[in-house]
Scaffold this active site. Structure first.
Site, PDB file in Angstrom:
ATOM      1  N   HIS A 147       0.544  -5.619  15.472  1.00 29.07           N
ATOM      2  CA  HIS A 147      -0.847  -5.466  15.011  1.00 29.07           C
ATOM      3  C   HIS A 147      -1.828  -6.437  15.668  1.00 29.07           C
ATOM      4  O   HIS A 147      -3.025  -6.363  15.402  1.00 29.07           O
ATOM      5  CB  HIS A 147      -0.917  -5.662  13.490  1.00 29.07           C
ATOM      6  N   GLU A 202       9.964  -3.235   4.487  1.00 31.56           N
ATOM      7  CA  GLU A 202       8.588  -3.092   4.013  1.00 31.56           C
ATOM      8  C   GLU A 202       8.318  -1.689   3.493  1.00 31.56           C
ATOM      9  O   GLU A 202       7.186  -1.237   3.484  1.00 31.56           O
ATOM     10  CB  GLU A 202       7.588  -3.522   5.093  1.00 31.56           C
ATOM     11  N   ASP A 258       2.798  -3.600   3.619  1.00 29.31           N
ATOM     12  CA  ASP A 258       3.355  -2.255   3.802  1.00 29.31           C
ATOM     13  C   ASP A 258       4.226  -1.876   2.612  1.00 29.31           C
ATOM     14  O   ASP A 258       4.253  -0.700   2.222  1.00 29.31           O
ATOM     15  CB  ASP A 258       4.149  -2.171   5.116  1.00 29.31           C
TER      16      ASP A 258
HETATM   17  C1  3PY Z   1       3.213  -6.499   5.942  1.00 28.79           C
HETATM   18  O1  3PY Z   1       2.874  -7.171   4.963  1.00 28.79           O
HETATM   19  O2  3PY Z   1       3.341  -5.280   5.914  1.00 28.79           O
HETATM   20  C2  3PY Z   1       3.555  -7.170   7.199  1.00 28.79           C
HETATM   21  O3  3PY Z   1       3.951  -6.522   8.114  1.00 28.79           O
HETATM   22  C3  3PY Z   1       3.358  -8.628   7.304  1.00 28.79           C
HETATM   23  O4  3PY Z   1       2.152  -9.050   6.899  1.00 28.79           O
HETATM   24 MG    MG Z   2       3.951  -4.500   7.868  1.00 30.75          MG
END
Ligand code: 3PY
Ligand code: MG
Length: 247
Positions: free
Chosen positions: A50, A143, A169
Site C-alpha cells: 500500500h 487479516e 482488513d
Molecule cells: C491491515 O490492518 O489490514 C494491515 O494490513 C496492516 O495495517
Molecule cells: Mg491489510
C-alpha cells in the site's frame, strides 16, 4: 558480526525477547524511513502493498534502515513466490505476505523463502545469502475471517517465522468496516485466537496498531512484534499538532 549473522540473531530471538516496536514505511522516501529507525524503532516494515514506493526503491530502504540499527521487513504486494524471493534478494530481513488464508498458501510462501531442497527459492547471489535457510524469514498476514479459522494450520507450517495480524482488513472481513472499534468483541476474539495459536506453535505474533495505548495493550496480550502507525501517519499527526498549537 556479519550482516547475515545479525539477521539470524535478530530473527532467531524475536519470539523470546521483549516486545519489539516498529512502524510502517509508506511514504516512499528512504530518508523518512531512516529518521524513523534512528528514533529507536526495532523494525520498519517497508510497504510495497500500500505504500508510495516501488521495487526499485527497496534496496535503498533496506540499507538505510539497517545502517541505523533497525531491522528492515518488507511487505510484498501479494502472495506470490517471485515477489517473496525478490524482497529477500533486495535485503529484506524477513518478508510479510498479505492476505494468507490457508495452510497450503502459507506453506508455498515459506517455501519461497528457502532454497532447495527445502523450498523453491531461486538463487539470488546479491544480498543476504547465508541467512537464507538458517532461520525462518516468512511472516504471513492473517487479516480475514477465513485466515482466523485456519490459524492453527497456518501457525503449524514448518519453517514459518510467524503471523502478522492486519486489524483493518480483519475488521472489513468481519463486516465491521475499516473504522472498527478496538476491543469490539468479534474483532477482539479473532485477534486473541491468532495470538494464542502463535503461542501454542512457538512462532512470532505480530500486529499493526494505531498508537501507543493500543500497542501496549497488544504487547500485554503476548504480541512479539508491535507496529505503531506509519511514517505518513506520524508526520501528519505532528504537522496537525504544531498548527493546532499556534492557531
Ligand atoms: C491491515 O490492518 O489490514 C494491515 O494490513 C496492516 O495495517
Ligand atoms: Mg491489510
Amino acid at each position: 558480526m556479519t550482516r547475515d549473522e545479525q539477521v539470524v540473531a535478530w530473527l532467531g530471538s524475536a519470539c523470546a525477547g521483549p516486545t519489539r516496536w516498529g512502524t510502517f514505511a509508506v511514504l516512499g522516501e528512504p530518508g523518512a524511513a531512516e529518521i524513523m529507525a534512528e528514533q529507536g524503532f526495532d523494525f520498519l516494515l517497508v510497504d510495497l502493498q500500500h505504500g508510495l514506493l516501488d521495487w526499485a526503491d527497496v534496496a535503498t530502504f533496506t540499507r538505510a534502515i539497517e545502517n541505523v540499527g533497525a531491522a528492515p521487513l518488507v511487505r510484498v504486494p501479494s502472495g506470490d513466490a517471485a515477489s517473496v524471493g525478490r524482497a529477500l534478494d533486495l535485503g529484506a530481513w524477513a518478508v510479510v505476505v498479505p492476505m494468507i488464508e490457508t495452510g497450503e498458501q502459507a506453506r508455498q510462501m515459506v517455501a519461497a523463502t528457502q532454497y532447495p531442497p527445502r523450498g523453491t527459492r531461486s538463487f539470488g547471489p546479491f544480498r543476504g545469502r547465508a541467512a537464507a535457510d538458517d532461520v525462518a524469514r516468512c511472516l504471513v498476514m492473517i487479516e480475514t475471517a477465513a485466515g482466523v479459522d485456519n490459524v492453527a494450520e497456518i501457525a503449524a507450517v514448518d519453517g514459518i517465522l510467524g503471523i502478522f495480524v492486519g486489524p483493518t482488513d480483519l475488521g472489513l472481513s468481519l463486516g465491521l468496516g475499516s473504522a472498527y472499534e478496538v476491543g469490539e468483541p468479534s474483532h477482539d476474539d479473532a485477534v486473541r485466537t491468532v495470538v494464542e495459536a502463535c503461542a501454542r506453535a512457538g512462532v512470532i505474533a505480530a500486529i499493526q496498531t494505531a498508537g501507543a495505548a493500543e500497542a501496549t495493550m497488544r504487547a500485554s496480550q503476548g504480541f512479539d512484534l508491535v507496529s505503531m502507525r506509519s511514517d505518513a501517519a506520524l508526520l501528519r499527526g505532528a504537522a496537525a499538532e504544531i498548527l493546532r498549537a499556534v492557531h
